[in-house]
Design a protein around this motif. Structure first.
Motif, short mmCIF file in Angstrom:
data_model
loop_
_atom_site.label_atom_id
_atom_site.label_comp_id
_atom_site.label_asym_id
_atom_site.label_seq_id
_atom_site.Cartn_x
_atom_site.Cartn_y
_atom_site.Cartn_z
N UNK A 429 21.25 -0.88 -54.21
CA UNK A 429 21.53 -0.89 -55.53
C UNK A 429 21.76 -2.07 -56.39
N UNK A 430 22.39 -3.11 -55.33
CA UNK A 430 22.71 -4.44 -55.65
C UNK A 430 21.52 -5.32 -55.66
N UNK A 431 20.23 -4.82 -55.32
CA UNK A 431 19.22 -5.73 -55.16
C UNK A 431 18.47 -5.92 -56.38
N UNK A 432 17.07 -6.05 -56.24
CA UNK A 432 16.14 -6.10 -57.41
C UNK A 432 15.23 -5.09 -57.40
N UNK A 433 14.86 -4.90 -58.79
CA UNK A 433 13.67 -3.83 -59.39
C UNK A 433 12.36 -4.71 -59.18
N UNK A 434 11.46 -4.32 -58.39
CA UNK A 434 10.17 -5.34 -58.37
C UNK A 434 9.12 -4.39 -58.96
N UNK A 435 8.41 -4.86 -60.10
CA UNK A 435 7.03 -4.24 -60.66
C UNK A 435 5.97 -4.64 -59.58
N UNK A 436 4.85 -3.68 -60.05
CA UNK A 436 3.64 -3.93 -59.22
C UNK A 436 3.24 -5.63 -59.53
N UNK A 437 3.39 -5.97 -60.72
CA UNK A 437 2.97 -7.23 -60.75
C UNK A 437 3.44 -8.42 -59.79
N UNK A 438 4.65 -7.92 -59.07
CA UNK A 438 5.17 -8.75 -58.13
C UNK A 438 5.14 -8.53 -56.77
N UNK A 439 4.18 -7.94 -56.71
CA UNK A 439 4.12 -7.03 -55.06
C UNK A 439 3.13 -8.36 -54.27
N UNK A 440 2.79 -9.26 -54.84
CA UNK A 440 2.55 -10.39 -53.87
C UNK A 440 3.69 -11.12 -53.59
N UNK A 441 4.75 -11.03 -53.96
CA UNK A 441 5.81 -11.80 -53.63
C UNK A 441 6.29 -11.32 -51.83
N UNK A 442 7.15 -12.23 -51.41
CA UNK A 442 7.05 -12.01 -50.04
C UNK A 442 8.95 -11.66 -49.66
N UNK A 443 8.98 -11.00 -48.46
CA UNK A 443 10.13 -10.92 -47.88
C UNK A 443 10.70 -12.00 -47.20
N UNK A 444 11.75 -12.74 -47.69
CA UNK A 444 12.18 -13.99 -47.09
C UNK A 444 13.33 -14.62 -48.07
N UNK A 445 14.61 -15.16 -47.45
CA UNK A 445 15.44 -15.47 -48.20
C UNK A 445 15.02 -16.42 -49.41
N UNK A 446 13.83 -17.22 -49.23
CA UNK A 446 13.52 -18.05 -50.17
C UNK A 446 12.86 -17.24 -51.39
N UNK A 447 12.37 -16.06 -51.10
CA UNK A 447 11.74 -15.07 -52.22
C UNK A 447 12.66 -13.90 -52.68
N UNK A 448 12.40 -12.90 -51.78
CA UNK A 448 12.92 -11.65 -52.04
C UNK A 448 13.83 -11.30 -50.68
N UNK A 449 15.23 -11.71 -50.87
CA UNK A 449 16.20 -11.34 -49.64
C UNK A 449 16.56 -9.87 -49.79
#
Ligand SMILES: Cc1cc2nc3c(=O)[nH]c(=O)nc-3n(C[C@H](O)[C@H](O)[C@H](O)COP(=O)(O)O)c2cc1C
Ligand code: SF4
Ligand code: SF4
Lengths: 586, 179
Positions: A429-449
């Motif tokens: 709940x405290x995180x981020x809501x990601x739309x399809x346009x951003x599905x190329x982003x990555x699982x990482x502290x420097x991107x999506x933690x």
């Protein structure tokens, strides 16, 4: 060594949890007795009881049933199931039946997102609820079958590992890491953790080696190590899996930390929802004591004394925040402290304390055993290694997934077989809501933690329901200490409600934005600072779901004006023109 | 000199304390009056509101008449100000919100102590009560909020003075904080 003093005030919460279990509430004379024996005021104890959702001052039913109310449970039909049970049993949700047989209510996410809808019965999790199961529950309750005699399959919590990588593929031998640490010295272990680049898995990603080193360097007679197993972030359940399947690793990690910082006592803070794991965990601790891995002179090393106590939480998400957790360990209400000083300098009982997430500690033990190259063989430069994800929501294969850091969201969605995905809520709940346009982003502290929560929503879902669910979650879990969060979360819910029922205008959206950024800037702790994230992200990434419900007027009342006179009309029997109000705004 | 600023005020579900505080501006009122004139307000006894620059509202919304007055103010005022805790939060009158309206009226008119000829009043002359007491921003858009119970005379004066000056409105800490 680890003497738990019965009459130590820091034991208050644990004593209250015991009383709640024994008497289904905390009886008034027990409060007097506790006040006397612990040297605390009655008001203080009542304050603690009122703070924790699982403590009550009036009796709960013999069967106390709490339906997990996370959005993923709701998407699987939990609310209908709860209503069905309520009508079968003839009790309102939120009430205790007159004969005291049963209480029904909702509770925040119970950590069973991959096998929901879920509920707790007297603290025991029931998973995969269906209409049939609900009918079965109703019958068991009406026949007053003792919980011990309920069919075991109701309580089945499956591990559900869907993808393994370096961590879950590795074997672990109890004691190997401790032995190595004793042979090579604490400094070498720290150096290894540093080179491996292990970062905190609870969400913030702070360097684990740095935290331990910092704590070790403090001047103090006592230091403590605490494992944060509060796992309250909606949609997270990877710690539950680790506690269930790999507790030995985590206890080894805690023991390593103790060796490094010189702690003689550690705590595992286990969320109340996972009380069913208490017995098995205590068995593992006992086994480790018998194998010389805990207790006096660990592995024969004179002076290396360390043991671990398990403390239970009682249904308060805020107790996952490390300073609130420490307050709770001390038996108090879980109100976050001012930081700095951070726990590494002033933690449990004012002593330097390391607080780490379950996964962090388990990884530390594996790194000590397997080495730096092994850990760095996957991941990115800034986020080495892998991350456990708890995947739930709209996908064919929910469950536990281990992915190397750097994995794109699209790949994760493919792995869990999610189709027609509208959005992903990553980090809870405290995180981020990601739309399809951003599905190329990555699982990482420097991107999506993320602490580990990964909830998928397909195109058939009303995203506003999810946003509303998260916002209500924060309102319920706000500890109430500071105004921006206590009042702000209530105002957000109300204002969003206005949007949901179609009463809002564009001015209300502006208000939501202003309020959200105010809370972000002025709240005392992370809860209030992130509570508006779902709304702010929604407004930014999915403006249409808000816009489509707006009125075109400049302002609309927050409630139905004429309907609010209905009760007065009924009492007075009036129906003249003066007994009505025109709706709409000005 | 520019035209005078036209101000209207109303007390909805309030205690007139906020209006008393306005009068507490004391001798500065004399300076103010050079720049402002009053439209509908309990001070002038004008009943119908005309076109105004500023509307000051004390009290929350508890009945149908409050709603009508508030909407009339919104239609006629360029700026609408919520003055005091009751206007902003519902305040003391909103304490009834934890009971149903029926419970409140029965307690007041039927079952309370010392009641002669118990009956719940009903007359077209009397505005009907809403089931809940609401802050005024639940009903119309509000431009400014002046906190306090009541806001001090100084706060109200500062507000009007700064508004007249055309500058962004600034308060000393003590004027709007009560900690
Ligand atoms: C509101 C809130 C809730 C949190 N809940 C948890 C939690 O359930 N588990 C957890 O490990 N960390 C949680 N954290 C983060 C902890 O405060 C702390 O950063 C973490 O336990 C440190 O461990 P790590 O360095 O191993 O990640 C929470 C933080 C906040 C602000
Ligand atoms: S931000 Fe919320 S949870 Fe944190 S201290 Fe303030 S009221 Fe408590
Ligand atoms: S805010 Fe205080 S002074 Fe003003 S109307 Fe309400 S109770 Fe009276």
């Amino acid at each position: 060594m680890h003497t738990v003093q019965e009459n130590d005030p820091s034991n208050l919460l644990q004593r209250l949890i015991g009383l709640q279990q024994a008497f289904r509430h905390i009886p008034s004379d027990a409060i007097d007795h506790l006040a006397e024996s612990l040297g605390l005021s009655r008001a203080f104890i009542l304050g603690v009881i009122q703070f924790y959702s699982f403590l009550h001052s009036s009796p709960r039913g013999e069967y106390d049933i709490l339906f997990s109310d996370n959005i993923t449970d709701q998407m699987q039909g939990s609310r209908l199931l709860a209503q069905r049970l309520a009508s079968k049993l003839g009790v309102d949700i939120g009430r205790t039946r007159d004969d005291q047989r049963v209480t029904l209510d909702y509770t925040s996410c119970t950590g069973m997102g991959d096998q929901g809808p879920a509920a707790l019965v007297n603290g025991h999790p029931i998973t995969r609820l269906t209409m049939e199961r609900v009918d079965q529950l109703a019958a068991l309750i009406e026949q007053a079958v003792p919980l011990d005699n309920w069919p075991a399959e109701l309580f089945q919590v499956s591990a559900g590992v869907e993808r393994r990588d370096i961590v879950l593929n590795s074997d672990y031998k109890p004691g190997t890491a401790i032995l190595r640490c004793l042979e090579e010295g604490a400094e070498e272990l720290l150096r290894r953790l540093e080179q491996a680049g292990l970062r905190g898995c609870g969400g913030a990603g702070f360097s684990t080696a740095k935290k331990w080193r910092f704590c070790a360097s403090t001047e103090s007679a006592e230091r403590y190590v605490v494992c944060n197993a509060d796992e309250g972030e909606p949609g997270t359940f990877k710690d539950r899996y680790l506690l269930q399947a790999h507790a030995d690793r985590l206890f080894e990690g805690m023991t390593l930390c103790a060796a490094v910082i010189g702690a003689r006592r550690g705590f595992l803070y286990l969320r109340g929802e996972y009380r069913y794991l208490l017995g098995p965990l205590q068995q593992i601790l006992q086994q480790r004591r018998e194998n010389g891995l805990l207790g006096q002179a660990i592995l024969g090393r004179d002076g290396f004394d360390f043991d671990i106590d398990i403390h239970l939480g009682a249904g308060a998400y805020i107790c996952g925040e490390e300073s609130a957790l420490i307050e709770s360990l001390e038996g108090k209400r879980g109100i976050p402290r001012n930081r700095p000083p951070f726990p590494v300098t002033r933690g449990y009982l004012g002593m330097p304390t390391v607080v780490n997430n379950v996964e962090t500690l388990a990884n530390a033990a594996l790194i000590a055993q397997q080495g730096v190259e092994w850990f760095r063989s996957v991941g990115t430069a800034q986020s080495p290694g892998s991350k456990l994800l708890s995947i739930s929501g709209d996908c064919e294969r929910p469950g536990i997934y281990e992915f190397p850091f750097g994995t794109p969201i699209s790949e994760i969605l493919a792995a869990c077989q999610a189709h027609h995905t509208q959005a992903v809520q990553i980090g809870g709940a405290a995180g981020r809501l990601i739309p399809p346009a951003e599905f190329n982003r990555t699982l990482a502290f420097e991107d999506l933690a993320t602490g580990g929560s990964f909830m998928v929503f397909n195109q058939s879902r009303e995203l506003l329901n999810a946003i509303d669910n998260f916002t209500r979650f924060f309102r319920h879990e706000s500890c109430g200490f500071c105004t921006p969060c206590r009042v702000g979360t209530a105002m957000l819910t109300k204002q969003l409600g206005k949007v949901m029922v179609g009463h809002a205008t564009s001015k209300d959206l502006d208000e939501l934005g202003t309020l959200g950024s105010l809370m972000r800037q002025t709240s005392h702790c992370g809860l209030g600072q992130t509570a508006a994230n779902p709304i702010l992200d929604g407004l930014e990434k999915f403006p249409d779901i808000f816009q489509s419900r707006l009125r075109s007027t400049s302002f609309e009342p927050a409630f139905d004006l004429d309907a609010s006179l209905e009760e007065a009309r009924a009492i007075t029997g009036r129906s003249d023109p003066g007994a009505h109000l025109e709706g709409g705004g000005v | 000199m520019a035209d005078k600023i036209r101000i209207a005020t109303a007390s909805l579900a309030g205690c007139f304390g906020c209006h008393m505080s306005l009068l507490d501006i004391d001798e500065r009122l004399i300076d103010l009056v050079a720049h402002i004139e009053f439209d509908r307000t309990p001070l002038t006894d004008i009943k119908q509101i005309g076109r105004c620059d500023v509307g000051l509202i004390e009290g929350g919304v508890c009945n149908a008449e409050n709603v009508e007055v508030l909407k009339a103010f919104r239609r006629h005022c360029n700026l609408l100000v919520a003055v005091g805790a009751c206007a902003i939060n519902g305040g003391i009158p909103a304490m009834r919100n934890q009971y149903s309206l029926t419970e409140c009226l029965e307690e007041a008119y039927l079952h309370g102590s010392g009641i002669d000829q118990p009956q719940i009043p009903s007359d077209p002359e009397l505005p009907l009560l809403l089931d809940q007491v609401h802050p005024i921003h639940d009903v119309v858009w509000i431009d400014y909020f002046l906190p306090g119970c009541p806001p001090s005379a100084d706060t109200i004066f500062t507000f009007l003075d700064e508004l007249l000056s055309g500058k962004p409105i600034r308060f000393a800490y003590r004027q709007i904080h009560y900690d």
